[in-house]
Design an enzyme around this catalytic site. Structure first.
Site, short mmCIF file in Angstrom:
data_model
loop_
_atom_site.label_atom_id
_atom_site.label_comp_id
_atom_site.label_asym_id
_atom_site.label_seq_id
_atom_site.Cartn_x
_atom_site.Cartn_y
_atom_site.Cartn_z
N TYR A 30 0.83 -1.21 0.00
CA TYR A 30 0.00 0.00 0.00
C TYR A 30 0.86 1.25 0.00
O TYR A 30 2.08 1.18 0.16
CB TYR A 30 -0.96 -0.01 1.20
CG TYR A 30 -0.33 0.29 2.54
CD1 TYR A 30 0.51 -0.62 3.17
CD2 TYR A 30 -0.56 1.51 3.17
CE1 TYR A 30 1.09 -0.33 4.40
CE2 TYR A 30 0.01 1.81 4.41
CZ TYR A 30 0.84 0.88 5.01
OH TYR A 30 1.41 1.17 6.22
N ARG A 97 -7.24 -20.81 -1.89
CA ARG A 97 -6.18 -20.61 -0.90
C ARG A 97 -5.00 -21.55 -1.12
O ARG A 97 -5.14 -22.77 -1.01
CB ARG A 97 -6.71 -20.77 0.53
CG ARG A 97 -5.67 -20.35 1.57
CD ARG A 97 -6.15 -20.55 2.98
NE ARG A 97 -5.11 -20.11 3.92
CZ ARG A 97 -4.04 -20.84 4.23
NH1 ARG A 97 -3.86 -22.03 3.71
NH2 ARG A 97 -3.13 -20.37 5.06
N LYS A 143 6.40 -1.61 1.89
CA LYS A 143 5.20 -1.12 2.59
C LYS A 143 4.10 -2.16 2.43
O LYS A 143 3.18 -2.02 1.61
CB LYS A 143 4.81 0.26 2.02
CG LYS A 143 4.05 1.13 3.00
CD LYS A 143 4.08 2.57 2.57
CE LYS A 143 3.08 3.44 3.32
NZ LYS A 143 3.21 3.44 4.76
N GLU A 175 12.86 3.00 13.52
CA GLU A 175 11.83 3.99 13.18
C GLU A 175 10.72 3.89 14.20
O GLU A 175 10.87 3.21 15.22
CB GLU A 175 11.32 3.75 11.75
CG GLU A 175 10.71 2.36 11.56
CD GLU A 175 10.24 2.10 10.13
OE1 GLU A 175 10.01 3.05 9.38
OE2 GLU A 175 10.08 0.91 9.80
N LEU A 199 11.17 1.79 6.79
CA LEU A 199 10.49 2.29 5.60
C LEU A 199 11.18 3.57 5.15
O LEU A 199 11.39 4.47 5.98
CB LEU A 199 9.02 2.58 5.92
CG LEU A 199 8.22 2.96 4.68
CD1 LEU A 199 7.87 1.72 3.86
CD2 LEU A 199 6.96 3.72 5.04
N1 PMP Z 1 7.68 4.12 8.86
C1 PMP Z 1 6.52 3.42 8.94
C2 PMP Z 1 6.54 2.05 9.51
C3 PMP Z 1 5.31 4.01 8.49
O1 PMP Z 1 4.17 3.31 8.55
C4 PMP Z 1 5.33 5.34 8.00
C5 PMP Z 1 4.05 6.01 7.57
N2 PMP Z 1 3.57 5.54 6.36
C6 PMP Z 1 6.56 6.01 7.93
C7 PMP Z 1 7.71 5.37 8.37
C8 PMP Z 1 6.64 7.42 7.39
O2 PMP Z 1 6.64 7.42 5.99
P1 PMP Z 1 6.04 8.65 5.16
O3 PMP Z 1 6.83 9.85 5.56
O4 PMP Z 1 6.28 8.28 3.74
O5 PMP Z 1 4.59 8.78 5.53
#
Ligand code: PMP
Length: 284
Positions: A30, A97, A143, A175, A199
């Site tokens: 996503y 499945r 993601k 993060e 991410l």
């Molecule tokens: N890390 C994670 C695990 C996230 O879910 C998000 C939010 N989507 C971010 C970092 C921040 O990414 P962005 O600045 O692209 O929203």
């Protein structure tokens, strides 16, 4: 109004079969794209990251960037609000499945909701966060819609009225459960390096670009747990929360306990950058 597999419809009418692999396996990816003044923000970067996520799960991108752009324009027009956030979701489709990949069309779902600015009180006083061991898989650069670890980690924060759980893997910051984290210490803005363990945040990139353009001393390097705990400031970033000050960590005061000068400067620069984007002449 949402988009599902080629059609626009009210969300109440949208249905997917129970055998969708998103439902059965969490087999999909996503994106979340903020929209300011009805213009998607950093669209090219979000579409690049979507491609990276699709490559990561070996799913073909169903559209080119022009088609995505056109679809998103339509979703924005069909929904209320100058500022929105688009949620875009692709799964490996509907099939009997079986873990092995099926040869079926993907499921494509897009919705948009109003995007509200972060609460002014939070920006004035700062927010609380907690820490936890990062127990997610080691492809956090993808993601993926399978977010169970993130859900459990984020709920730990909600349970103690904190806004985020800051994750630590092998003694180093990765993060937040749904955000990226920066540390300001000894007059240096610190950011953990991009890797398969986090991410690659679009907001994270904007902050580093703004730091470079404005001669803010910064370093992209591993940040130890001890450095987080002795930070002068901790900053959280994401597309929907923009930039937020964390003034309490695991119940302890961060720095002076108030949002600091680094937060104020970056918050101002971020708002100016958004304004440039809305006028239509941002570089992205
Ligand atoms: N890390 C994670 C695990 C996230 O879910 C998000 C939010 N989507 C971010 C970092 C921040 O990414 P962005 O600045 O692209 O929203």
């Amino acid at each position: 109004m949402i988009y599902l597999n080629g059609k626009f419809m009210p969300i109440e009418e949208a249905c997917i079969p129970v055998l969708d692999r998103g439902f059965i396996f969490g087999d999909g990816v996503y994106e979340v794209i903020p929209v300011y003044s009805r213009k998607p923000f950093r669209l090219a970067e979000h579409l690049d990251r979507l491609q990276h996520s699709l490559d990561g799960i070996r799913l073909k991108n169903p559209f080119g960037n022009d088609e995505w752009s056109h679809l998103l324009e339509q979703i924005i027009t069909k929904n209320d609000g100058e500022d929105q956030y688009i949620y875009l979701h692709i799964t490996r489709g509907v099939a009997k499945r079986d873990h092995a990949f099926p040869q079926v069309p993907p499921t494509i779902f897009i919705m948009s909701n109003p995007l509200l600015p972060p609460p002014a009180e939070l920006l004035r006083s700062g927010a609380s966060a907690i820490t936890a061991i990062d127990n997610r898989w080691i492809r956090c650069d993808v993601k993926a819609i399978s977010l169970l670890p993130n859900v459990l980690l984020r709920q730990m924060a909600v349970d103690v009225q904190a806004i985020e759980t800051i994750l630590i893997r092998d003694g180093f910051l990765t993060e937040g459960a749904a955000s990226n984290i920066f540390v300001f210490k000894n007059k240096m803005l610190l950011a953990p390096p991009k890797s398969h363990l986090m991410l690659p945040g679009i907001t994270y990139d904007v902050i580093l670009e703004l730091a470079t353009a404005n001669q803010i001393a910064h370093e992209v390097r591993e940040i130890s747990e001890a450095e987080i705990r002795t930070a002068n400031e901790i900053l959280l970033t994401s597309s929907t929360k923009e930039i937020m000050p964390i003034t309490k960590l695991d119940g302890e005061t961060v720095g002076t306990g108030k949002p600091g000068d680094m937060f104020t400067q970056l918050h101002t620069l971020y708002q100016q950058y958004k304004a440039t984007h809305m006028r239509g002449n941002a570089s992205h």
